[in-house]
Design an enzyme around this catalytic site. Sequence first.
Site, PDB file in Angstrom:
ATOM      1  NE  ARG A  94      -3.506  -2.369   2.604  1.00 12.90           N
ATOM      2  CZ  ARG A  94      -4.041  -2.863   3.712  1.00 12.90           C
ATOM      3  NH1 ARG A  94      -3.732  -2.316   4.884  1.00 12.90           N
ATOM      4  NH2 ARG A  94      -4.877  -3.872   3.658  1.00 12.90           N
ATOM      5  CG  ASP A 135       2.128   6.114   2.712  1.00 13.86           C
ATOM      6  OD1 ASP A 135       1.041   5.542   2.897  1.00 13.86           O
ATOM      7  OD2 ASP A 135       3.053   6.117   3.549  1.00 13.86           O
ATOM      8  CE1 TYR A 159       8.041   0.302  -0.846  1.00 14.55           C
ATOM      9  CE2 TYR A 159       8.476  -1.729   0.362  1.00 14.55           C
ATOM     10  CZ  TYR A 159       7.581  -0.807  -0.167  1.00 14.55           C
ATOM     11  OH  TYR A 159       6.238  -1.005  -0.005  1.00 14.55           O
ATOM     12  NE  ARG A 203       7.664   8.801   3.313  1.00 12.86           N
ATOM     13  CZ  ARG A 203       6.449   9.356   3.394  1.00 12.86           C
ATOM     14  NH1 ARG A 203       5.371   8.646   3.100  1.00 12.86           N
ATOM     15  NH2 ARG A 203       6.317  10.610   3.757  1.00 12.86           N
TER      16      ARG A 203
END
Lengths: 243, 243
Positions: free
Chosen positions: A50, A52, A109, A196
């Site tokens: 999911r 952002d 990522y 992040r």
Amino acid sequence: MRVKVIVEYDGSHYSGWQRQINSDTTVQQTIERCLCKLTGKSITIHGAGRTDAGVHAVGQVFHFDEDSIPADKYASALNSKLPHDIRAISSEAVFDDFHSRFDAKGKKYRYRILNQKRPIVLQRNYAWRVYQDLDIDKMRMAAADLLGEHDFSSFMAARSFVHTSVREIYSIDIEKNREEIIIDVYGNGFLRSMVRIIAGTLVEMGHGQKDYRDMKKIIADKNRLSAGITAPASGLYLMEVEY
Amino acid sequence: MRVKVIVEYDGSHYSGWQRQINSDTTVQQTIERCLCKLTGKSITIHGAGRTDAGVHAVGQVFHFDEDSIPADKYASALNSKLPHDIRAISSEAVFDDFHSRFDAKGKKYRYRILNQKRPIVLQRNYAWRVYQDLDIDKMRMAAADLLGEHDFSSFMAARSFVHTSVREIYSIDIEKNREEIIIDVYGNGFLRSMVRIIAGTLVEMGHGQKDYRDMKKIIADKNRLSAGITAPASGLYLMEVEY
């Protein structure tokens, strides 16, 4: 028939992946609308991650159940309807019990930083501009302490509710090429905002605001306030989901 | 007081540099509106290069005459009003007879290609995706024939009217790094669409649609129809203007 699709998107103009009641500009809704146009049916898709608002994907995966088009034709059929900032890369038939999220064995990522004084214009939606000098060696040493299985509560967005906050990070590579710094993180799964917050913490250690030797302590604290800031969404890319 | 400003912009959402009667979304108009907000006056700016719709600039230069703010403060003052896809990089006072366009001694343009089968999503506004295999050596040999002073009529957009179509190209460098091909062209000036037609011709020679040994003949023809296609605006960057 269950269909698995790999999709790439530019998250700049979307309020994230997941369908929302008060926004119709999510990636999921955009794809579901195109599937509806193609098949005449209301189809729910299930994404592996999911992402952002503002986060990009090179290798997001989703699945859905529908028989009206041969599975391998969905990619090009979708691309005839999708806006140019979302492209289906491939589609294929999978076993009926395949689940894009629950079956994922690993995710990769990438976090992208431009370490320069000059403002970024052309890259403003695709990287985080950090103007302070960053010590890559310190960032690499701190990153090494994140490897392995840990309770990553300190690196989880506030007000997240999960069954367990234990995750395993298989590798973190930090590469610098001129002003560009790439942080590649590979693990079995990630908490909300985890990459992040890792990027924000490593940057604070790279310019000395935080001590790069404190990473183990930050993990042990299991407290979001111990870690660094949440790096901007613009620098984050979901690169690949492994099954 | 004459002020010289260096500006970077993402041309994706603008109808080019130059002010137009039937569009208010040019870069020039956007900057002029900000100058009006800052000074309360209607100020005309003069750009070094008239970039087309979708073309980007890393080092565009413009000048204007106005005394209300110290010259070196205009960059940050403008940035407080400009949208995020336009940033002033520096501003300084120059002699009253300085002219951004007429005094330019050299210009550097970059053309960016992504040579891959896979569609480009995140780079769709920032490069030209070419899916055919390209032979870089052939492109380099053809590019060498463009060096020096020539009448570049064959590389000028149709219906352009200029005093002379003679220009000098000082250097052309073609670099390949994975799927990215960068063509850097440096010359004393460029005709309308000249770099894009050069890029289009080199690509056609790179994948064999045109013979790479024909570049001298194409120049000699002085006919737009002899050269290749005009490469898309998205891949073009005005990098630097020299004085």
